[in-house]
Design a protein around this motif. Structure first.
Motif, mmCIF file in Angstrom:
data_model
loop_
_atom_site.group_PDB
_atom_site.id
_atom_site.type_symbol
_atom_site.label_atom_id
_atom_site.label_comp_id
_atom_site.label_asym_id
_atom_site.label_seq_id
_atom_site.Cartn_x
_atom_site.Cartn_y
_atom_site.Cartn_z
ATOM 1 N N VAL A 240 0.857 -1.181 0.000
ATOM 2 C CA VAL A 240 0.000 0.000 0.000
ATOM 3 C C VAL A 240 0.894 1.232 0.000
ATOM 4 O O VAL A 240 2.041 1.177 0.453
ATOM 5 C CB VAL A 240 -0.948 0.044 1.224
ATOM 6 N N GLY A 241 0.348 2.341 -0.524
ATOM 7 C CA GLY A 241 1.114 3.575 -0.564
ATOM 8 C C GLY A 241 0.227 4.770 -0.275
ATOM 9 O O GLY A 241 -0.862 4.907 -0.839
ATOM 10 N N SER A 242 0.681 5.642 0.586
ATOM 11 C CA SER A 242 -0.087 6.822 0.980
ATOM 12 C C SER A 242 -0.189 7.821 -0.167
ATOM 13 O O SER A 242 0.771 8.023 -0.923
ATOM 14 C CB SER A 242 0.595 7.480 2.186
ATOM 15 N N MET A 243 -1.352 8.461 -0.311
ATOM 16 C CA MET A 243 -1.633 9.474 -1.336
ATOM 17 C C MET A 243 -1.259 8.950 -2.730
ATOM 18 O O MET A 243 -1.818 7.962 -3.151
ATOM 19 C CB MET A 243 -0.954 10.795 -1.000
ATOM 20 N N ALA A 244 -0.299 9.546 -3.432
ATOM 21 C CA ALA A 244 0.059 9.046 -4.765
ATOM 22 C C ALA A 244 0.576 7.618 -4.684
ATOM 23 O O ALA A 244 0.495 6.850 -5.651
ATOM 24 C CB ALA A 244 1.103 9.957 -5.421
ATOM 25 N N GLY A 245 1.123 7.257 -3.527
ATOM 26 C CA GLY A 245 1.553 5.886 -3.307
ATOM 27 C C GLY A 245 2.779 5.472 -4.091
ATOM 28 O O GLY A 245 3.128 4.290 -4.123
#
Length: 474
Positions: free
Chosen positions: A155-160
């Protein structure tokens, strides 16, 4: 009570439908109770028919049993932080020319401004392009592989955006044996994950690659037992976090657990001090940790035949996607939505990009927006009132399968967080999952400009119900 006495008492009519009926009653001096109700599936005959098939007694019994299995796996999950590694050596399927991104699959041409900003910044950081212009040409050349984080156990936060040399958490669910990954927090608002990509952003990423990542990895090599993230998460909620956008307690607990091992590493005192100063610069340091905790738990519930439990919610700034246990890795999508909430000084809603990020895995698990009653102070960031925050957590019970006894909310008499979103209940009630999230500027290179509340598009859940009805109810 006799029928005659009914007419001598005050009447309380309930209005279920058009507001005009309630308005007519009000004009005659009557105070009706207005019910906020819509037909299941928005009244769409295809959706209603699909829902009807899933509610046949013989199918409903099978679905309920499958959902019980799915949520039991979520509740039994024991995510442990085992270590940190560079993505190229750690994340399945990663190559030097792979860029992972948040949300469902998307091509370079369709990416939002902030995601394009993050991609081009990552290509410069990796040395694959000498500047942002060259990076943009490379991104559109077909030589770069773009893939959702979720399709790589990540998983990746925002744009990731995750590239080869970035450091990632390695979290193993010791109950079920699956592993999940996510990259490290960049801390500040002008950062890659929000689409910022100037030299200051590249310099910070370089320091994270050369100092922060190796120190964290070295610390965890000294911790042979790993860190019990479910336990830390539960403590964080009892201390006032909701573990998506408020992480004051979680960050304190996490660095407290890491600090003795950091001190024992062979790095210089100056480098260790830089790490502690970096963690102190923002409460968000533990944010990715709770995301990957949720990912490790939810992945254990994937692939259970006949289950209607949602295992992932994510967005890329253009599309919002969900995955459902009974349909495995299949994506159901709808348009990403506008986030509503307070903006930083100098910005207006017209400046904001659409909803973005894999961080909605926290709500999928039952924290974040689902646990706002645990963190009333979050309203200062995302807007609304404390009473609304309390109500959100109760409301989410209407669309979930159970409550998690391992992660509880003190202010609601230690109610377990609502867990196991059921697509049937979303369609039946019209209640959409609630997500609190940050807002990125719509243009690349700028960064975070606010935070607020958002809901998924109903279309994604409608698609899921139709597909489930076709497969389970065939």
């Amino acid at each position: 009570m006799s029928i005659n006495s009914l007419f001598s008492t005050g009447l309380k009519p309930v209005n279920l439908g058009l507001d005009m009926f309630a308005e007519d009653l009000t004009a005659q001096g009557v105070a009706p109770v207005r019910m906020d109700w819509t037909p299941p599936g928005g009244g769409d005959p295809e959706i209603i028919a699909a829902l009807g098939r899933l509610e046949r007694p013989e199918l409903a019994e099978r679905i309920d049993a499958a959902n019980e299995e799915a949520v039991s796996r979520v509740l039994a999950a024991q995510p442990f932080l085992e270590g940190f590694g560079q993505a190229i050596d750690t994340v399945p399927g990663m190559t030097r020319t792979t860029i992972l991104h948040a949300g469902p699959p998307i091509s370079w041409e369709r990416m939002s401004g902030p995601m394009k900003g993050a991609v081009t910044g990552a290509l410069v950081f990796e040395g694959l392009a000498k500047d942002l212009d060259e990076a943009g040409e490379l991104a559109g050349s077909g030589e770069i592989t773009f893939s959702p984080c979720h399709e790589h156990q990540s998983v990746g936060s925002m744009a990731g955006v995750t590239s080869a040399s970035m450091w990632v958490h390695k979290v193993t669910n010791r109950t079920h044996g699956n592993t999940a990954y996510t990259n490290l927090s960049e801390q500040l608002s002008k950062i890659l994950r929000f689409g910022a990509n100037d030299q200051s952003v590249i310099d910070r990423l370089t320091w994270m690659r050369d100092v922060l990542g190796p120190i964290l990895a070295g610390a965890m090599e000294l911790n042979e037992g790993g860190l019990d993230l479910r336990l830390l998460l539960s403590q964080a909620l009892h201390m006032g976090d909701e573990a998506h956008n408020r992480n004051v307690a979680g960050t304190t607990l996490l660095i407290q657990a890491l600090a003795p091992y950091i001190l024992e590493t062979d790095f210089t005192t100056r480098e260790k001090r830089e790490v502690f100063d970096f963690v102190a610069s923002s409460d968000y340091f533990s944010g990715p940790t709770w995301m990957v905790t949720a990912k490790a738990a939810m992945d254990a519930a994937a692939g259970i035949e006949s289950s209607t439990v949602v295992t992932a919610m994510c967005r890329n700034g253009v599309d919002f996607g969900i995955r459902v246990s009974g349909t495995g890795d299949q994506w159901f999508t709808g348009p990403a939505q506008q986030v509503v909430g307070p903006m930083f000084a100098g910005y207006t809603p017209a400046d904001s990009g659409l909803d973005m990020g894999d961080s909605a895995i926290t709500e999928t698990f039952g924290i974040g927006g689902f646990a706002m009653a645990a963190a009333p102070a979050i309203v200062a960031l995302v807007g609304g009132t404390v009473q609304e925050a309390m109500g959100y957590s109760r409301t989410m019970n209407a669309i979930t399968t159970t409550n998690n006894p391992n992660v509880t909310i003190p202010a609601l008499d230690f109610m377990g967080v609502p867990t196991g979103i059921d697509v049937r209940k979303v369609i039946e009630t019209g209640i959409l999952p609630l997500i609190n999230t940050a807002i990125a500027h719509k243009d690349p290179g700028i960064g975070m400009i606010g935070a607020g509340i958002v809901h998924p598009p109903l279309e994604a859940f409608q698609q899921a119900v139709v597909t489930l009805a076709e497969t389970i109810g065939a």
